[in-house]
Design a protein around this motif. Structure first.
Motif, PDB file in Angstrom:
ATOM      1  N   VAL A 158      -7.697  15.974  16.057  1.00 46.97           N
ATOM      2  CA  VAL A 158      -8.330  14.676  15.769  1.00 46.97           C
ATOM      3  C   VAL A 158      -9.613  14.586  16.586  1.00 46.97           C
ATOM      4  CG1 VAL A 158      -8.092  12.165  16.065  1.00 46.97           C
ATOM      5  CG2 VAL A 158      -6.190  13.499  15.127  1.00 46.97           C
ATOM      6  N   LYS A 159     -10.747  14.409  15.915  1.00 53.01           N
ATOM      7  CA  LYS A 159     -12.040  14.374  16.637  1.00 53.01           C
ATOM      8  C   LYS A 159     -12.306  12.969  17.168  1.00 53.01           C
ATOM      9  CE  LYS A 159     -14.485  18.403  15.851  1.00 53.01           C
ATOM     10  NZ  LYS A 159     -14.700  18.848  14.457  1.00 53.01           N
ATOM     11  N   ASP A 160     -12.029  11.969  16.341  1.00 46.66           N
ATOM     12  CA  ASP A 160     -12.302  10.590  16.728  1.00 46.66           C
ATOM     13  C   ASP A 160     -10.965   9.884  16.926  1.00 46.66           C
ATOM     14  OD1 ASP A 160     -13.060   8.003  17.066  1.00 46.66           O
ATOM     15  OD2 ASP A 160     -14.104   7.793  15.139  1.00 46.66           O
ATOM     16  N   THR A 161     -10.615   9.695  18.184  1.00 45.97           N
ATOM     17  CA  THR A 161      -9.296   9.109  18.461  1.00 45.97           C
ATOM     18  C   THR A 161      -9.206   7.652  17.969  1.00 45.97           C
ATOM     19  OG1 THR A 161     -10.048   8.632  20.702  1.00 45.97           O
ATOM     20  CG2 THR A 161      -8.697  10.601  20.413  1.00 45.97           C
ATOM     21  N   LYS A 162     -10.358   7.070  17.659  1.00 45.74           N
ATOM     22  CA  LYS A 162     -10.330   5.708  17.100  1.00 45.74           C
ATOM     23  C   LYS A 162      -9.739   5.696  15.697  1.00 45.74           C
ATOM     24  CE  LYS A 162     -14.239   3.785  19.648  1.00 45.74           C
ATOM     25  NZ  LYS A 162     -15.127   4.948  19.912  1.00 45.74           N
ATOM     26  N   SER A 163      -9.629   6.891  15.086  1.00 42.89           N
ATOM     27  CA  SER A 163      -9.028   6.933  13.740  1.00 42.89           C
ATOM     28  C   SER A 163      -7.497   6.879  13.808  1.00 42.89           C
ATOM     29  CB  SER A 163      -9.476   8.201  12.990  1.00 42.89           C
ATOM     30  OG  SER A 163      -8.844   9.349  13.529  1.00 42.89           O
ATOM     31  N   LEU A 164      -6.926   7.067  14.992  1.00 39.86           N
ATOM     32  CA  LEU A 164      -5.453   7.065  15.103  1.00 39.86           C
ATOM     33  C   LEU A 164      -4.902   5.712  14.682  1.00 39.86           C
ATOM     34  CD1 LEU A 164      -5.056   8.978  18.498  1.00 39.86           C
ATOM     35  CD2 LEU A 164      -4.467   9.848  16.212  1.00 39.86           C
ATOM     36  N   ALA A 165      -3.839   5.748  13.896  1.00 40.16           N
ATOM     37  CA  ALA A 165      -3.263   4.508  13.380  1.00 40.16           C
ATOM     38  C   ALA A 165      -1.774   4.687  13.141  1.00 40.16           C
ATOM     39  CB  ALA A 165      -3.946   4.124  12.067  1.00 40.16           C
ATOM     40  N   THR A 166      -1.019   3.628  13.344  1.00 41.79           N
ATOM     41  CA  THR A 166       0.376   3.649  12.913  1.00 41.79           C
ATOM     42  C   THR A 166       0.374   3.708  11.382  1.00 41.79           C
ATOM     43  OG1 THR A 166       0.508   1.262  12.711  1.00 41.79           O
ATOM     44  CG2 THR A 166       1.106   2.198  14.870  1.00 41.79           C
ATOM     45  N   TRP A 167       1.518   4.029  10.810  1.00 40.62           N
ATOM     46  CA  TRP A 167       1.576   4.116   9.349  1.00 40.62           C
ATOM     47  C   TRP A 167       1.285   2.753   8.729  1.00 40.62           C
ATOM     48  CZ3 TRP A 167       3.143   8.241   5.886  1.00 40.62           C
ATOM     49  CH2 TRP A 167       3.077   9.497   6.519  1.00 40.62           C
ATOM     50  N   GLN A 168       1.802   1.702   9.365  1.00 36.04           N
ATOM     51  CA  GLN A 168       1.579   0.363   8.821  1.00 36.04           C
ATOM     52  C   GLN A 168       0.098  -0.002   8.853  1.00 36.04           C
ATOM     53  OE1 GLN A 168       3.188  -2.973  11.038  1.00 36.04           O
ATOM     54  NE2 GLN A 168       3.695  -4.054   9.149  1.00 36.04           N
ATOM     55  N   ASP A 169      -0.565   0.298   9.967  1.00 40.29           N
ATOM     56  CA  ASP A 169      -1.972  -0.061  10.073  1.00 40.29           C
ATOM     57  C   ASP A 169      -2.865   0.881   9.278  1.00 40.29           C
ATOM     58  OD1 ASP A 169      -1.705  -2.419  11.461  1.00 40.29           O
ATOM     59  OD2 ASP A 169      -1.549  -1.402  13.398  1.00 40.29           O
ATOM     60  N   PHE A 170      -2.405   2.119   9.076  1.00 41.51           N
ATOM     61  CA  PHE A 170      -3.125   2.997   8.147  1.00 41.51           C
ATOM     62  C   PHE A 170      -3.164   2.328   6.780  1.00 41.51           C
ATOM     63  CE2 PHE A 170      -2.638   6.118   4.686  1.00 41.51           C
ATOM     64  CZ  PHE A 170      -3.895   6.693   4.738  1.00 41.51           C
ATOM     65  N   GLU A 171      -1.995   1.867   6.357  1.00 40.01           N
ATOM     66  CA  GLU A 171      -1.922   1.234   5.033  1.00 40.01           C
ATOM     67  C   GLU A 171      -2.754  -0.049   4.970  1.00 40.01           C
ATOM     68  OE1 GLU A 171       2.237   1.017   3.955  1.00 40.01           O
ATOM     69  OE2 GLU A 171       2.345   3.216   3.843  1.00 40.01           O
ATOM     70  N   ARG A 172      -2.745  -0.811   6.062  1.00 41.13           N
ATOM     71  CA  ARG A 172      -3.468  -2.088   6.071  1.00 41.13           C
ATOM     72  C   ARG A 172      -4.978  -1.899   6.119  1.00 41.13           C
ATOM     73  NH1 ARG A 172      -1.410  -5.710  10.855  1.00 41.13           N
ATOM     74  NH2 ARG A 172      -2.866  -7.278  10.088  1.00 41.13           N
ATOM     75  N   PHE A 173      -5.437  -0.963   6.956  1.00 42.84           N
ATOM     76  CA  PHE A 173      -6.877  -0.932   7.252  1.00 42.84           C
ATOM     77  C   PHE A 173      -7.616   0.309   6.770  1.00 42.84           C
ATOM     78  CE2 PHE A 173      -4.922  -3.459  10.747  1.00 42.84           C
ATOM     79  CZ  PHE A 173      -5.497  -4.684  10.422  1.00 42.84           C
ATOM     80  N   HIS A 174      -6.922   1.401   6.542  1.00 37.61           N
ATOM     81  CA  HIS A 174      -7.633   2.662   6.293  1.00 37.61           C
ATOM     82  C   HIS A 174      -7.333   3.316   4.950  1.00 37.61           C
ATOM     83  CE1 HIS A 174      -8.802   2.568  10.527  1.00 37.61           C
ATOM     84  NE2 HIS A 174      -7.544   2.275  10.798  1.00 37.61           N
ATOM     85  N   MET A 175      -6.188   2.995   4.384  1.00 42.14           N
ATOM     86  CA  MET A 175      -5.733   3.752   3.229  1.00 42.14           C
ATOM     87  C   MET A 175      -6.674   3.640   2.029  1.00 42.14           C
ATOM     88  SD  MET A 175      -1.963   4.131   1.716  1.00 42.14           S
ATOM     89  CE  MET A 175      -1.603   4.848   0.148  1.00 42.14           C
TER      90      MET A 175
END
Ligand code: NI
Length: 191
Positions: A158-175
């Motif tokens: 992972v290059k940008d640790t700010k991209s790390l997300a829980t599965w729930q927050d991945f779905e909420r904010f990044h998916m």
């Protein structure tokens, strides 16, 4: 067949470089049973792939299969592929930031740059050579599994640790944004 326990991040077996199998070992009933277990464990956990050291066996065997995967609904299907002693050759002229997760890293996802083209050589479960062109989003799935056999986890890449997300927050904010980019890649490469 049996479902095996999956090691999670922090367990040293995940950091071990897995050892290659001889043809004789591969063809032994024990190894064949192990491969059946590995496949069953992957299906049970809804993984897109799994490597032997994730179930505490540091040998160079991994499997990949995507069939309408609920953990990764945007991933194109990949037929069940069993890879023994895989070696991967990457063309790094183009990379794609893939949002990855892992059965050994519960409830975390992060962006990992992956080559979009490469070639995978391995043996199948009978010891016959496999020579596969890997491309698109699917290329990332293969790279993730071979990394396991080299003792690497996606979080290392992972290059940008700010991209790390829980599965729930991945779905909420990044998916949504990610799926748009992933679809474009899949359309371009057909996989
Ligand atoms: Ni993994």
């Amino acid at each position: 067949m049996a479902i095996r326990k999956i090691a999670t991040i922090g367990h040293p077996v995940l950091r071990q470089v897995a050892r290659p199998l001889t043809l004789e070992e591969l063809r032994s009933p024990d190894t064949q049973r192990f491969i059946d277990d590995l496949v069953e464990t992957m299906f049970d956990a809804n993984g897109a792939g799994i490597a032997a050291n994730q179930v505490y066996e540091p040998i160079r065997v991994c499997v990949v299969c995507v069939k309408d995967n609920p953990r990764y609904p945007y991933k194109p299907n990949i037929p069940l592929t069993i890879l023994v002693n895989p070696a991967i050759e990457l063309d790094a002229t183009e990379t794609f930031d893939n949002y990855e997760g892992c059965l050994s890293v519960p409830n975390l996802r992060g962006l990992v740059p992956r080559a979009t083209r490469g070639r995978m050589r391995a043996l199948d479960r009978e010891g016959k050579p496999i020579d596969l062109e890997i491309k698109g989003l699917t290329a990332g799935t293969f790279q993730h599994e071979v990394d396991h056999l080299d003792g690497k986890l996606f979080v290392d890449r992972v290059k940008d640790t700010k991209s790390l997300a829980t599965w729930q927050d991945f779905e909420r904010f990044h998916m949504a944004g990610f799926v748009e980019r992933a679809k474009e890649l899949v359309a371009r490469y057909g996989s």
